[in-house]
Scaffold this active site. Structure first.
Site, PDB file in Angstrom:
ATOM      1  N   SER A  50     -10.227  -0.776   6.550  1.00 58.56           N
ATOM      2  CA  SER A  50      -9.552  -0.593   5.259  1.00 58.56           C
ATOM      3  C   SER A  50      -8.739  -1.775   4.762  1.00 58.56           C
ATOM      4  O   SER A  50      -8.287  -1.770   3.624  1.00 58.56           O
ATOM      5  CB  SER A  50      -8.652   0.634   5.321  1.00 58.56           C
ATOM      6  OG  SER A  50      -9.416   1.804   5.177  1.00 58.56           O
TER       7      SER A  50
ATOM      8  N   SER B  18      -9.876   1.386   2.271  1.00 55.52           N
ATOM      9  CA  SER B  18      -8.967   2.159   1.476  1.00 55.52           C
ATOM     10  C   SER B  18      -7.859   1.332   0.805  1.00 55.52           C
ATOM     11  O   SER B  18      -7.272   1.799  -0.159  1.00 55.52           O
ATOM     12  CB  SER B  18      -8.320   3.256   2.329  1.00 55.52           C
ATOM     13  OG  SER B  18      -7.526   2.700   3.339  1.00 55.52           O
TER      14      SER B  18
ATOM     15  N   LYS C  38       0.837  -1.198   0.000  1.00 56.23           N
ATOM     16  CA  LYS C  38       0.000   0.000   0.000  1.00 56.23           C
ATOM     17  C   LYS C  38       0.874   1.252   0.000  1.00 56.23           C
ATOM     18  O   LYS C  38       1.922   1.282   0.668  1.00 56.23           O
ATOM     19  CB  LYS C  38      -0.915  -0.022   1.230  1.00 56.23           C
ATOM     20  CG  LYS C  38      -2.018   1.021   1.205  1.00 56.23           C
ATOM     21  CD  LYS C  38      -2.970   0.831   2.386  1.00 56.23           C
ATOM     22  CE  LYS C  38      -4.098   1.836   2.406  1.00 56.23           C
ATOM     23  NZ  LYS C  38      -5.023   1.644   3.540  1.00 56.23           N
TER      24      LYS C  38
END
Lengths: 471, 92
Positions: free
Chosen positions: A176, A152, A77
């Site tokens: 997320s 996310s 990420k």
């Protein structure tokens, strides 16, 4: 090579047996990514040193120094720092920011010999549930490209589901990791708060953030988790091992808070499948108990006070002075701050900064922030009490499967409500895992989530592997 | 929420926001704060405790790294520098 159906366990065995090299494996992932990433948009960047890393990993194996993760391709990420690579948190304000050190989890994966293929798309600074808040476009769900991959950590989940990598790291503040993992039909784990060091992960809500794995199977998620877990003095919320009360008992009792699950917002098929799986677990011999968590229904309201409050203070550091975007159009120092931030931050980020500034402002602090902290403590107590009655708590991960891109429109509250089942674990700080739970009529993945008591990730892996076989 | 309040918050938070967005935000805030208001149903004493059963963990006040070890890399990250300093607008 069918990367989409290859697990870390299998790939590792093949490499150990000499049937596969990391260079071959990484090449196959990059080939997949080069073919499909233009459409899926899981990766913001594919690293040009990935093959060089794979060569090092192959050498490590030849020298007999390999771990299970040596040579395994990972997607990371974009809010986790990898030394020498851009880390933008999918924000314009950090578009060209190059990480000056490795995050703790990256150090751990590097030591294990893992290969980083690229950095993944996300909602800007991890604020969102669909990656639609990325400054670099939405990530599409590889299983149905008209739908979101979730957020996310949408890029990380999509990269695993699309065969761009075998494992991924995400961060979870209100769901997320688990929500996108579930939307993409994968396994996602949010470890206990304080279990995995956040050193080198960009903070969003410090009292909530955790880093965790996304993978195809529970076994794979466990391998990654066991590699990245551990005390790190550089994150002062990192808990030393002697304070982790490890439970050493098999899972026997599953608590189900029906009053939180059978609510208006849940889709019929999601609820039916959840009930069916609980029924199957009962037939397997698990004792199912109805548990009551009366204040936990306020978790989302608590979350939307604490999180923006922490966001508004955390994002102070982006001031156009020390790093990141600086406006070209400033007369005064105030202009540098306000214009750099106004230009560099996206809409949702600006919204949460304003909301956080409001709930922390003089005159409203008691009514909002202090109240939220008080309710949070009560929710923690509720969970503590619940785990005297059951070994794990089961809930769906999401009230509905992956939604259509753009369908939540411009109403921020509609998007916030998507987190209703994932937020409680973050508020209480307990670990939670999402496991695929079959598909609906349209073929979209459904999910089931388990929570356990603080630092009892082992119970989640245990029950998760049972569910994997049952579904 | 009043438009003037949104503007005040934006100034306090040092974020430039267009007039159109101020109007949008005032509606968003009403909707979000309306939802958060459900906490009013919970009757709890507001304790002094703000952080939970935690205590501060801080490192020893010694020298964690060699002086100037990161000066160059940090200066490189800054948008504007001059002779080894980060350049800013006139403060006073």
């Amino acid at each position: 090579m069918d990367i989409k159906n290859l697990t870390i366990e299998e790939a590792s065995k093949k490499m150990e047996a000499g049937e596969l090299t990391s260079v071959q494996l990484v090449s196959a992932c990059i080939e997949n990514a080069k073919k499909d990433n233009g459409d899926i948009n899981a990766f913001l960047e594919i690293f040009d040193d990935a093959l060089a890393q794979a060569e090092v990993a192959d050498k490590m194996r030849k020298e007999g120094k390999a771990t299970t993760l040596t040579g395994i391709p990972f997607a990371i990420k974009d809010n986790i720092l990898i030394h020498g690579h851009i880390a933008s948190a999918a924000s314009k304000i950090l578009a060209n920011y190059v990480a000056s050190y490795d995050a703790h989890v990256i150090e751990k994966l590097k030591t294990a010999g893992a290969v980083f293929i690229g950095r993944t798309n996300m909602d800007e600074f991890a604020m969102g549930s669909s990656t639609e808040n990325s400054a670099y476009g939405v990530t599409k769900n590889p299983l149905d490209t008209s739908r979101v991959a979730g957020g996310s950590s949408g890029g990380s989940a999509a990269a695993v589901a699309a065969g761009f990598a075998l494992g991924a790291l995400g961060t979870d503040t209100g769901g997320s990791i688990r929500q996108p993992a579930a939307f993409c039909g994968t396994v996602g784990l949010k470890p206990t708060y304080g279990d995995v060091s956040r050193y080198g992960a960009m903070p969003m809500g410090n009292s909530l953030d955790q880093i965790g794995p996304i993978a195809k199977t529970v076994a794979d998620a466990k391998i990654i988790y066991e590699t990245i877990v551990g005390h790190d003095p550089r994150d002062n919320t990192s808990v030393p091992d002697q304070f982790k009360n490890k439970q050493d008992r098999p899972v026997k009792t599953i608590g189900v808070p029906w009053h939180l699950i059978e609510v208006d917002g849940i889709e019929a098929e999601t609820l039916t499948r959840f009930k069916e799986t609980i029924e199957k677990l009962k037939k397997e011999g698990y004792s199912i108990v109805d548990i009551s968590l009366p204040l936990t229904k306020y978790s989302l309201a608590v979350y939307y006070i604490l999180m923006p409050a922490e966001v508004s203070t955390n994002l102070d550091r982006f001031d156009g002075i020390r790093y990141g975007h600086r406006t070209k159009d400033a007369e005064t120092l105030y202009d540098v701050y306000a214009k750099s931030r106004g230009e560099g931050f996206g809409k949702e980020t600006r919204r949460r900064i304003i909301l956080g500034t409001y709930v922390l402002s003089h005159g409203y602090y008691d009514a909002y922030y202090r109240k939220a902290v008080a309710v949070r403590h009560e929710i923690e107590k509720e969970f503590k009490d619940a785990f005297t009655k059951c070994d794990v708590i089961a809930m769906p991960t999401n009230p509905a499967p992956a939604f259509k891109i753009g369908s939540k429109g411009s109403d921020p509250l509609a998007m916030y409500l998507a987190d209703v089942f994932t937020v409680p674990a973050d508020i209480a700080g307990v670990p939670a895992i999402t496991i695929p739970n079959g598909t609906n009529k349209e073929g979209l993945p459904l999910d089931i989530q388990f929570m356990s008591t603080w630092f009892d990730e082992q119970a989640l892996f245990e029950i998760g592997e049972v569910v994997e076989k049952l579904v | 929420m009043q438009l003037a309040d949104i503007k005040k918050l934006a100034t306090l938070a040092r974020v430039d926001i267009s007039d159109g967005e101020v109007i949008e935000l005032s509606k968003d805030m009403d909707s979000i704060l309306g939802y958060i208001k459900e906490l009013d149903e919970v009757n709890l004493p507001l304790g002094e405790q703000l952080t939970g059963d935690l205590y501060n963990v801080v490192r020893d006040d010694d020298h964690p790294r060699i002086s100037a070890q990161y000066t160059e890399v940090l200066l490189k990250a800054a948008p504007e520098t001059e002779s080894g300093f980060v350049k800013v607008k006139k403060v006073l």
